[in-house]
Structure formats: C-alpha cells, structure tokens
Design a protein around this motif. Structure first.
Motif, PDB file in Angstrom:
ATOM      1  N   GLY A 104       1.094  -1.248   0.400  1.00  0.00           N
ATOM      2  CA  GLY A 104       0.968  -0.127   0.279  1.00  0.00           C
ATOM      3  C   GLY A 104       1.139   1.164   0.247  1.00  0.00           C
ATOM      4  O   GLY A 104       0.788   2.513  -0.867  1.00  0.00           O
ATOM      5  N   ARG A 151      -2.184  -6.001   6.257  1.00  0.00           N
ATOM      6  CA  ARG A 151      -1.970  -5.100   4.903  1.00  0.00           C
ATOM      7  C   ARG A 151      -2.518  -4.197   4.723  1.00  0.00           C
ATOM      8  O   ARG A 151      -2.695  -2.980   4.791  1.00  0.00           O
ATOM      9  CB  ARG A 151      -2.139  -5.842   3.633  1.00  0.00           C
ATOM     10  CG  ARG A 151      -1.259  -5.480   2.382  1.00  0.00           C
ATOM     11  CD  ARG A 151      -1.130  -6.657   1.797  1.00  0.00           C
ATOM     12  NE  ARG A 151      -3.295  -7.402   1.317  1.00  0.00           N
ATOM     13  CZ  ARG A 151      -3.760  -8.300   0.051  1.00  0.00           C
ATOM     14  NH1 ARG A 151      -2.417  -8.462  -0.508  1.00  0.00           N
ATOM     15  NH2 ARG A 151      -4.209  -8.565   0.190  1.00  0.00           N
ATOM     16  N   ALA A 152      -4.166  -4.535   5.005  1.00  0.00           N
ATOM     17  CA  ALA A 152      -5.476  -3.594   5.167  1.00  0.00           C
ATOM     18  C   ALA A 152      -5.117  -2.765   6.310  1.00  0.00           C
ATOM     19  O   ALA A 152      -5.382  -1.571   5.970  1.00  0.00           O
ATOM     20  CB  ALA A 152      -6.387  -4.261   5.530  1.00  0.00           C
ATOM     21  N   VAL A 154      -1.983  -0.906   6.710  1.00  0.00           N
ATOM     22  CA  VAL A 154      -1.180  -0.231   7.261  1.00  0.00           C
ATOM     23  C   VAL A 154      -1.542   1.399   6.520  1.00  0.00           C
ATOM     24  O   VAL A 154      -0.587   2.428   7.450  1.00  0.00           O
ATOM     25  CB  VAL A 154      -0.356  -1.142   6.229  1.00  0.00           C
ATOM     26  CG1 VAL A 154      -0.607  -1.321   4.483  1.00  0.00           C
ATOM     27  CG2 VAL A 154       0.803  -0.415   6.653  1.00  0.00           C
TER      28      VAL A 154
ATOM     29  N   SER B 648      -5.393  -5.018  -4.464  1.00  0.00           N
ATOM     30  CA  SER B 648      -4.051  -4.148  -4.830  1.00  0.00           C
ATOM     31  C   SER B 648      -4.832  -2.367  -5.210  1.00  0.00           C
ATOM     32  O   SER B 648      -5.018  -1.182  -4.908  1.00  0.00           O
ATOM     33  CB  SER B 648      -3.783  -4.431  -6.491  1.00  0.00           C
ATOM     34  OG  SER B 648      -3.407  -3.132  -6.621  1.00  0.00           O
ATOM     35  N   THR B 650      -7.500  -1.361  -3.606  1.00  0.00           N
ATOM     36  CA  THR B 650      -8.431  -0.746  -2.081  1.00  0.00           C
ATOM     37  C   THR B 650      -6.545   0.236  -1.669  1.00  0.00           C
ATOM     38  O   THR B 650      -7.372   0.217  -0.521  1.00  0.00           O
ATOM     39  CB  THR B 650      -8.498  -2.207  -0.823  1.00  0.00           C
ATOM     40  OG1 THR B 650      -8.281  -2.984  -1.363  1.00  0.00           O
ATOM     41  CG2 THR B 650     -10.600  -2.436  -1.760  1.00  0.00           C
ATOM     42  N   LEU B 651      -5.749  -0.758  -1.913  1.00  0.00           N
ATOM     43  CA  LEU B 651      -4.595  -0.142  -1.316  1.00  0.00           C
ATOM     44  C   LEU B 651      -3.579   0.810  -2.076  1.00  0.00           C
ATOM     45  O   LEU B 651      -2.518   1.305  -2.004  1.00  0.00           O
ATOM     46  CB  LEU B 651      -3.659  -1.618  -0.528  1.00  0.00           C
ATOM     47  CG  LEU B 651      -4.294  -2.940  -0.041  1.00  0.00           C
ATOM     48  CD1 LEU B 651      -3.036  -3.784  -0.378  1.00  0.00           C
ATOM     49  CD2 LEU B 651      -3.715  -2.294   1.536  1.00  0.00           C
ATOM     50  N   GLY B 652      -4.792   1.651  -2.995  1.00  0.00           N
ATOM     51  CA  GLY B 652      -4.524   2.260  -3.649  1.00  0.00           C
ATOM     52  C   GLY B 652      -3.478   2.170  -4.567  1.00  0.00           C
ATOM     53  O   GLY B 652      -3.140   3.371  -5.306  1.00  0.00           O
ATOM     54  N   GLY B 653      -3.840   0.784  -5.051  1.00  0.00           N
ATOM     55  CA  GLY B 653      -2.261   0.308  -6.643  1.00  0.00           C
ATOM     56  C   GLY B 653      -3.931   1.430  -8.319  1.00  0.00           C
ATOM     57  O   GLY B 653      -4.653   0.533  -7.895  1.00  0.00           O
TER      58      GLY B 653
END
Ligand SMILES: Nc1ncnc2c1ncn2[C@@H]1O[C@H](COP(=O)(O)OP(=O)(O)O)[C@@H](O)[C@H]1O
Ligand SMILES: [Mg+2]
Lengths: 355, 755
Positions: A104, A151-152, A154, B648, B650-653
């Motif tokens: 992220g 991971r969610a 972070v 990916s 949702t993690l901003g990718g």
C-alpha cells in the motif's frame, strides 16, 4: 489511530444492479465512527455487494455513499481511504509477507524505507514479528489472515472491511480470531464493516447488526435488540432459530397484550400488533419440558426426535400447534422418543412478531 | 442554458473532491503529453514517408521542409495539400482543455470531439487520395488531381496522439471509472485491430466485387465465383477434375478424419495402456510446433517420389514401375495427416485425461465390463473432444499452404490457387480475392459449426477437484486396433524426421546418393574470415537474420497486446465486451493465405504503404498470433483469484500499477507460452508471409520455399534442420529468461474463483 480519526459510512437509498439482477435494493444505513457493524444474512442476499460498494470495488447504480461526510459515490477503490480483508485473504503469492504489507505505502509513492517501517509497525501490532521474510504459502491460515489484516491497516484507512473473515479457518480458531478482531477494533477505535452469514459470530462481535434479506435490510439494531425483539419472522428465524407459531392476540392494554397460544395465555408487549391472529417467536430454549403434568394450563406434546449435543439436548416435539424445536439444558435426564411431555413457557424468549 | 446551474453545482462539488482524486492529475498529464506529441507530429516531423532509408537516416533533413519531407502544417499551407488542414483544426480543439480543470464538463467533451474529428479527418485525408490520384469523386472535385505518398512518422505520431486524446476524453467523462489507462489500452487495441485485421479483410471482401478500375461489379463476382474451376463437379461425372472448392473440402474432410483417428489411437495408448514407450509419444506433441513447412513434403518426395528410395526398392523387388502417384491428393493427404496427427493427439489427450476416472469406476462398480464401460461411458464422454479435433483438422487442412504447394500436382486447392492468382503468370487479384472469400467462409463456417455443435460441452468433466482413482483399461479389441494403427504410423513419422535429420548431410538423398557432405550447410551458412571481420557469405544468412529479427521483435509485441487484451476481457466490465472478444479472436480464424492477400491489397497504397518493409512482417505476425496470447492469458487469469487485483485497488494501486505489480508476475507461464509460440510461429509460418516478403526482407520459410521450387531439396532440408535446432534452443532460452513463478509450496490465493 487512523490519521483523521475513524469515519462514518452512510448509505442513502443505494441500489446496485447487475443487468436484470438487483443485488442491493435501495438500502440506507449508517455506520457510526469507531463502531463495528455486521452485515448478516443468508447467501446471495447482497452482503458482499454492499461491502464492495463501500470499498469502491463496485460503483452504485443509484443512491449516494459517503464516508466521513464526503460523497464518494463515484470514486474508485484506489481513491477511497477504505481497506478490505478478503475472504480468501488475497495475499500476493509472489511477494514476501513484508512486501505484501508494504504494498500500500509503496504504490502510493512512499519511499521504500518508510513503507517498510510502516509495514514493520503493523506486523508487530499483529504479532507477526519474525515472519517478515516468509512467503504467504509458508504461513498457516490464521497467520495469513493476520498478514491480510496488517496489510489492510497499514495505510490507516478510515474504514476497514472484512468479508467472511472466519470462513477459511478451522472451527477451533474461529472464536479466537473473532475475539482478536473485536479487540483490535476497540483498541484502535476503527470503523469496521463486517460480513458474515453466521448469526453467532454476528452476535459476538458487533456493535450493531444489519440483517439483510433479498437485497434489502430486514432489520438493523444492536445484537440484543435483534435477538429479543425481531421485527419480522425472517429475522426471528434467522437469528436464534426461533419457532414461529400461530397465536391469537386477545386484548391490548397499554404497551402489553394478552396473547393466547394453545391453552396458555401470556402477557407480552404487543409491539404494534392488533387483536386477532398473530405470529409468536419462541426461542428453542424458552420451552420448559416436564415429564409430569404441572397444575397450570400448558401444552401437551410427544417427543418425535431427540439428539444429544453434549452441552444440551435438542428435541423435536409434536404438538397440536405444530412441530416445535426445543433446546433443553438438562442432559442428565434425557427424555425418550415417544414419551409424552408437558411444555411450559419461560418468561423470556417469547415475542410477538409484527407480520 | 438550462443545464448550467445543475452543471455548476456538480462542477463545484467535483472541485471540492479534486485534490483527493489522483486520477485527475494523471489525465491532465496524459493530455498534455498527447497534445505535445500530436503537434510534434503535425507541425514538425515529416508527415509522409521519407523513402526507403527511413526517418532515422536523416537524409530528409537536407531538403526539409520540401514537398517530400514537410510536416502536415507546411504541406497544407505551402505545398497545396489543403486536405491536411482540418486535422490541425481538430488538434487545436483540445488545446483549450489545458486551461480547464479536469472536472469541467467541457474538458472531456473537447477531448472526445477533437480526437474523434481528428481521426475522421485523418482517415479521409489518408484514404481519399492515393498515389494514383483521388479515390472518390467528391475528393477529386474538391482538390483536383491531387496525389500523395503514404503516411510517415509525423502522421503515425499524430494519429496515435489523436487516439489517446479521444481515450482520455472518454475516461474524463467518467467511463471506465475514469481510468485513463483502461480507456487508453482498449481504444488503442480496438484501433489496431480495426487497422490491421478488419480493414484489410474488408478490403479483400470489397476487391472481390470490384473490377480492375475499382468499380463495383457484382456480376463479375458472380461470374468468377460460379466458374467451373471453382465449383465444377467434373470428377464425379468423370473426365475432368473437380472445382477447387470441392477439392479443398474433400481434402479437408479426409485429412480431418485420418488425423483424428490416428490422434485418438495415440491418445488412448498414451493414457490407457501400459505401453512401454508411451512417454515418448508425448514428444510428438511438440513436433508440429517446431516443424517448418515443406519439410514433411520433401521427406515424402525423397521416400516415394519418382526417384525416391522406397520407389526404387519397390521397383527392384516387385517390378512396380516408377510413377508420380505422390503428386496430387494422396501426397498432400499423407503430408497433412503427418502434420496434423500430433495436433489431434494433443487435443484428444487432454480430453481423454479429462474424463474423470470416478465416472468409469462408477460404471464398473455397477457391474459393467470393460468393453461396455468403454462403449457407454468413455466413448460418449470423448465425443465432443473428437468433434473438436475433427474440426481443427479440417480448418488446418484448409489453411495449409506448404504441402499442397509442393505435392499438389494437378490437385488444386484454394490456398495455393490464391497464391498463384497473385504471383503466377496470370496475375488476377480479383480472382485471388474471390477465392479468399470462399476460403474465409469455409473456415468461418467450420468455426460456427463448432460453436453451435459443441457449445461448452467439451470439458465438462474437468472439475478442478483432485480426482483419485484409476482409469479403466482399454478393452482388448480397442487396444489392438490402437496399436495396429498408431505404431506403424509412429514408425513412419520417425522415418520422416530421420530423413529430415540426415537429408542435409548427404549429397542427394532424393537420387540415392548417400555420401556424407557438408556442402549444403556450407552453401547456406558459410562464414568467411575476411580482412574486415566475419563475412556471412552463405545464401541463407540474409533470410535467417531477418527471420530472427522479425520474430524477436514480433514476439514481445504479441505477448504484450495479447495479454493486455486478456486482462481487459477478464478483469474489466464494459459495454461491447463480447464484440471486443470476438474481434480479437477473429484474426485467428482467418486462413493465412487470406491475410496475406488482404495485406497486400490493403497496404500497397497510401496511407499505409508498408508492403516490402520488415514492418509489415512484424505486424502480420503480431495480429495473427495475438489471439494465442489472449487465450493463454484468459486461461491463466481464470486461475488467479480476482480479489488479488481488488486487494491492490483498495490499497491505492491504480489499474496500471495493479497490472504490472500483481497480475503480470503471476502471469509468467502465460507470458512464456505466448513468447515461445509467437517466436516459433514466426519461424514456421509461411501462408501469410509468402505474399509479404521482399528481396530485402526475406523470411526463412519463404526462402526454403524458393529452394524447393528450384529443386534444391537437400539445401531446403539443411536449412529446416537449422531452424528446428534454433527453435528448440530459443524455447529453452525464453523459459530460462522469464523464469518460473515464485510461489512457494502452496498457493492458497491462486485458486479457482471464490465462494
Ligand atoms: N458480478 C456480478 N454479476 C452478476 N450478478 C452478481 C454479481 N455479483 C453478485 N451478483 C448477484 O448479486 C446477488 C448478491 O450477491 P452477493 O452480494 O455476493 O451475496 P452474499 O455476499 O450476500 O452471498 C446474488 O444474487 C449474486 O448472484
Ligand atoms: Mg458473500
């Protein structure tokens, strides 16, 4: 802990259609900041779709979604500050644990060293120190899930989402993991959306539960309210396997009413029902069985099936009012199939259900 | 303006969101870059092609900006090519967006309008006037007897920029979730397919109904298509030969039936018997991939030709006179069955292996004997697979060019007739186009039948669950039948490849002169040490280097476009997805000969005048092999959990980041497969490129073909053996370079779908 404090999530009249299928139908609700709200319902009722609408993985066909007071209806997932823990965990199989968690911050342009520091912090928080160099395939199911949570977390999202997080764990681990999730949510004061089809799990972790049925909300409220005062037969049945039985409302007096169920007359809150035929929701543990006839009016029945479940007995009892599902704590003196029993009602677990 | 207040409110709201949307900045940057490129192409670089040496030779700078080397703007203003002016006007429209915020409604509208208008104007300017003058009457009326050469660097860059401006415009208007990368890739791929598949094929269809002057004459087409030499049935009545269409179908059916039967025998032996060398049979599957065209036919000639080895023995032993029986239907059929049996084997082994053993075990536990189980369970389950092997064999036979060319004799088939109509003495592109139309319809018809007939039934028993259990043994009768058909054929195949192996090292195998020699290899691949370093004096070097170069350029492009297409199809939802899928698969169904004709018809004239270049070879390979990449990619993506992409996101990718960091690393096997296939295929393909090679850009297969025509069989075989070795080496090399997926022991997230 999130940068700007936890945020609320608001749905107003949100609809999601796939072609002719309406997966979510004019749904409105609010998740208050710092609370854990569960979406509960049978398979296919639209829970996952609702969660994905929050995440931005689906874009609503109608209605508006706001997070932290900001309209995000048209924003894509990458532009929302929402993270999700997937049912399959969705750990990138070609990256180490550390790289997974650092993903992220890395893709949002952080320097590599910073990204790694952030990842280490969250891994420590989840008790995963020492696992950084492993590949996801070298972890147990529970560890994989904690990596997914790290991971969610972070990027310190405004909202954290879980889609059936326990479904890939063995039965023993489920209780511990759900306690861990609840503990983490309260410690970090996170806004969490949680999807499950297991009513026990929902009752155990939630501040509020939203029960969904056929793409709509059947009822929402705190766990106790849902259990004790189901708003409709669906909720009564879905939460706690209640018996739904025909009864007659005789008279209303203030908030309470006289209700006749077979030979028994009960004094219950009427919950808006008028006189005449009504439905009663009776929890399986609200039936009191006795082998001898008490000197009060009570229901007579015959044991049709009996099952020993260790902590309690489950009976199927045939009565004039229909087949009853009964849970009895008394495992020391099981009642034999075919015996006649007398059934009394406890003073809790019996509710009038508005139809 | 009635909508202005609502528009303004929306605008204000979007402005408030603006700094949070990273996509906005990306689009603004893209637009600036596209505009810069567009104007560079329009106002600075030479609009037209600047001669054989190309733009990099810089010779054009000496006379810049004269009528040959001027950019479009100068062409329009100073050299009387006013038809180029509207493109500039369209390109000016999006300039206004530089001052607008991305959220403004006019932002997207200006981009879409500018891009679309520019493309339309460029198309009119390009197609309206060719080097012989205006194509359409109204263009002539406006510009008189205007002429122009083909598009060059400037035009290509400008058109590319217009496409990207259009794509960014539709993304800015909220399509594809505002994702410019997706909008851009999709638009570019659609534009490329339109340009290099749809346009040339449409051109063939058109030229089939045109006379030499470009006038429409349905009558001429009808005359041509009904001609006796196409549909005649003289062979049934006796006397003359049948029409080329019937010949093609007849050959196709025979080749399909024989290769499927043999393939099935091999597949059953490999999966259902304890045959000792059955592992070796699997090697068969790689043969069709690495066998250059012509060699099987050559080996047959060496064995059975008039002066062939076997013919000689038969003459000595049994007094059978030498004859030319091989040339015609028998020879082509044997060659095709030799070529296609491994393909049928490959299809059928998958089908036979896919039959879940538990189904057969179920039958046996219910008391059925082996023969009965085979007849009632195994055989019905194999039927769809057999049908698809039959259709595949039929389609391959239709498309085959090399074998009929060498062995056809008087037996005429469509693919070779198309070739002779173009390169033969009786140059008749109209007839070539008409025959191409017939061939195209046969092929599409076969695919249509396959779709209708098989639907999705072929692989129903492959459940993805680990099926335990033992496969049933073959009933004895079936087993001996398999051995009796397959084993002689395997020996025959080995003999053929043995001849290919040996043929290059002996003087003249065709005439029985078996003395060892390096002569043929030296002729083809001699390298001399001279004062100026190495000199590649062998006659094959030129085509060899071109082939390697073209293959090496085409392979990564094919993989990129094919896999990008697969990713769009598998992971993005957009209107017209099915149509897009169909379009990307289309070029695969079109026989190579048809593509070859289509390319020379379409790309021999401006605006895309690229016949005779190396580029047309690369383009031809990329669009012919791209569906393989797409298929491989789709299959691989189906196995990769979609939530990996979503995690990916949702993690901003963004989509591009997700593609490069998450999807591509997991697609390694598909990448390898596509690279290998397209590289190797570029070395063995002949039917399309035989039309497209030139003296300067010759390809190995075309060169081998010319050696065959000249009767230099040994040289052709020597060259083919070298190609086989190069292909095997490059397969290993690519596998090594791209490497394996690094997934560790278990791969939990890479699984079929989610609950
Ligand atoms: N991508 C999709 N396309 C079509 N229908 C879908 C799609 N996703 C979900 N649905 C349908 O929407 C309904 C709700 O699905 P989902 O939200 O996954 O249910 P749940 O998570 O409650 O089991 C189902 O009927 C499902 O078939
Ligand atoms: Mg679900």
């Amino acid at each position: 802990m999130p940068k700007s404090g936890p945020s609320s999530v608001e749905f107003s009249a949100v609809t999601k259609r796939y072609g002719t299928v309406t997966a979510v139908d004019a749904v409105s609700f609010t998740i208050e900041p710092g609370t854990l709200v569960t979406l509960l319902g049978p398979s296919g009722c639209g829970k996952t779709t609702t969660l994905r609408l929050i995440a931005g993985l689906e874009i609503a066909s109608e209605g508006t979604i706001s997070i932290g007071g900001r309209d995000v209806t048209r924003l894509s997932a990458a532009d929302r500050s929402v993270s999700m823990v997937f049912q399959s965990y969705a750990l990138f199989p070609h990256m180490s644990v550390l790289d997974n968690v650092a993903y992220g911050p890395t893709v949002s342009g952080r320097r590599k060293a910073d990204a790694r520091a952030m990842a280490h912090e969250k891994l420590d928080l989840l008790g995963l120190k020492g696992f950084e160099g492993r590949m996801p395939s070298e972890l147990s199911g529970g560890q994989q899930q904690r990596v997914a949570v790290a991971r969610a977390l972070v990027l310190e999202p405004e909202v954290l989402l879980f889609d059936e997080p326990l479904s890939n764990l063995d039965a023993k681990l489920r209780r511990r993991v759900r306690e861990d999730i609840r503990e983490l949510q309260q410690r970090l004061n996170l806004t969490v959306g949680y999807v499950t089809h297991d009513q026990q799990e929902a009752l155990a972790v939630s501040d509020r539960i939203i029960v969904m049925s056929n793409a709509r909300i059947a009822q929402s409220g705190p766990p106790r309210e849902l259990y004790e005062a189901p708003a409709n037969p669906f909720v009564a049945d879905f939460i706690g396997d209640a018996n739904l039985l025909d009864a007659e409302l005789l008279s209303v007096e203030g908030a309470r009413a006289q209700v006749r169920f077979g030979p028994v007359v009960l004094d219950l809150p009427h919950r808006g029902a008028g006189t005449g035929g009504i439905k009663l929701s009776i929890r399986p543990e609200a039936f009191l069985l006795s082998a001898t006839r008490p000197n009060r009016p009570c229901i007579a029945g015959t044991i049709a099936k009996a099952a020993y479940l260790g902590a309690h007995m489950e009976y199927s009892v045939t009565t004039e009012g229909g087949e009853l599902f009964v849970v009895d704590r008394d495992v020391m003196r099981p009642i034999a199939v075919g015996s006649t029993v007398w059934i009394d009602l406890a003073d809790h677990g019996v509710t009038v259900v508005p139809v | 303006m009635p909508c202005s207040s609502a528009g303004a409110a929306r605008f204000a709201r979007r402005l408030a969101e603006r700094n949070r949307t990273g996509g906005a900045r990306a689009i603004k940057r893209n637009v600036a870059i596209c505009l810069a490129a567009g104007w560079l192409g329009y106002a600075v670089l030479p609009w037209y092609g600047v001669g054989r040496d190309g733009i990099l030779a810089l010779a054009w700078l000496a006379t810049y900006p004269d009528a040959a080397s001027a950019p479009a703007l100068v062409q329009a203003l100073a050299h009387g090519r006013a038809w180029l002016l509207p493109i500039g006007l369209a390109l000016a429209l999006p300039l206004a967006t530089l001052t607008l915020p991305r959220e403004h409604p006019a932002f997207g509208r200006l981009l879409v309008a500018g891009g679309a208008l520019g493309l339309i104007f460029a198309a009119i300017a390009g197609f309206g006037i060719i080097n012989s003058g205006p194509r359409w009457g109204w263009v002539a009326a406006m510009f008189g007897d205007a002429r122009q050469p083909g598009f060059g660097v400037g035009a290509v860059i400008t058109v590319g920029a217009l496409v990207m401006l259009f794509a960014n415009g539709i993304a800015a208007r909220g399509n594809f979730r505002g994702d410019a990368f997706i909008a851009g890739s999709l638009t570019v791929i659609v534009a490329l397919i339109a340009m290099f598949v749809a346009f040339p094929v449409a051109g063939v269809l058109l030229s089939a109904v045109q006379d030499a002057d470009g006038n429409f004459t349905i009558q001429r087409f009808v005359e041509r298509i009904l001609a006796d030499n196409v549909w005649g049935l003289g062979c049934i009545a006796g006397g003359t030969s049948c029409g080329v269409a019937w010949n093609t179908i007849f050959l196709g059916i025979l080749a399909a039936v024989f290769s499927t039967a043999l393939g099935l025998a091999f597949a059953l032996i490999a999966t259902r018997t304890t045959f000792r060398w059955k592992k070796g049979l699997r090697v068969l599957t790689i043969l069709p991939i690495i066998t250059p065209p012509f060699v099987i036919s050559l080996a047959l000639i060496i064995l059975f030709g008039r002066t062939g080895i076997v013919t000689g023995w038969l003459g000595v032993l049994f007094d059978i006179p030498r004859s030319r029986w091989l040339y015609g239907l028998p020879g082509v059929l044997i060659a095709q069955v030799l070529s296609f049996t491994p393909v049928a084997f490959m299809v059928l082994i998958g089908v036979v292996e896919g039959i879940s053993p538990s189904l057969e075990e179920a039958s046996q536990t219910l008391g059925a004997k082996a023969a009965k189980t085979f007849r009632t369970v195994t055989w019905p389950l194999m039927r769809p697979g057999i049908a698809s092997a039959l259709l595949l064999g039929f389609v391959e036979s239709l498309a085959d060019f090399g074998n009929p060319l060498v062995l056809g004799g008087n037996y005429e088939v469509l693919s070779t007739q198309i070739y002779f109509a173009i390169v033969g003495a009786a140059y008749d592109p109209g007839r070539a186009a008409m025959l191409a139309v017939v061939l195209l319809f046969f092929t599409l018809g076969a695919f249509w039948v396959q779709n209708r007939w098989l639907g999705e039934t072929s692989y129903v028993t492959v459940t993805g669950k680990g099926d335990a259990g033992l496969t049933a043994a073959l009933p004895r009768g079936v087993r001996w039948l398999c051995y009796a058909t397959a084993l002689p054929w395997a020996v025959f195949t080995l003999t053929i490849y043995g001849i290919i192996l040996v043929g290059g090292f002996v003087h003249d195998m065709g005439r029985g002169d078996m003395t060892f020699t390096w002569r043929h290899y030296l002729t083809a691949f001699q390298v001399e040490q001279t004062g100026h370093g190495l000199f590649f004096s062998g006659s094959a070097w030129q085509s060899f280097f071109t082939t390697i170069q073209v293959s090496a350029i085409a392979a990564p492009l094919t993989a990129a476009i094919g896999l990008l297409t697969a990713w769009l199809l598998a992971r993005q939802r957009f209107a017209g997805r099915r149509a897009f899928e169909f379009a990307t698969m289309m070029s695969f169904a079109i026989p190579g000969t048809v593509i070859g004709v289509a390319y020379i018809v379409a790309f021999n004239v401006p605006p895309i005048e690229i016949t005779g270049t190396g580029m047309i070879l690369v383009i031809c390979f990329v669009f012919r092999n791209m569906p393989v990449g797409t298929r491989a990619g789709l299959a691989a993506l189906a196995q990769i959990d979609k939530s990996l992409d979503e995690a990916s996101l949702t993690l901003g990718g963004r989509s591009a980041t997700t593609l490069f960091r998450v999807v591509l690393p997991l697609l390694r096997p598909a990448i390898v497969a596509t690279l290998v296939f397209s590289f190797v295929h570029a070395m063995t393909a002949v039917s399309a490129i035989i039309f497209l090679v030139s003296a300067r850009y010759n390809m190995a297969t075309a060169y081998i073909g010319s050696r065959v025509e000249a009767g230099e069989y040994a040289l052709a075989i020597a060259y083919s053996s070298v190609l086989i070795v190069v292909m095997l080496l490059s397969i290993l090399l690519i596998q090594f370079a791209v490497g394996q997926r690094k997934l560790g022991r278990r791969a939990p997230a890479v699984s079929l779908g989610t609950a």
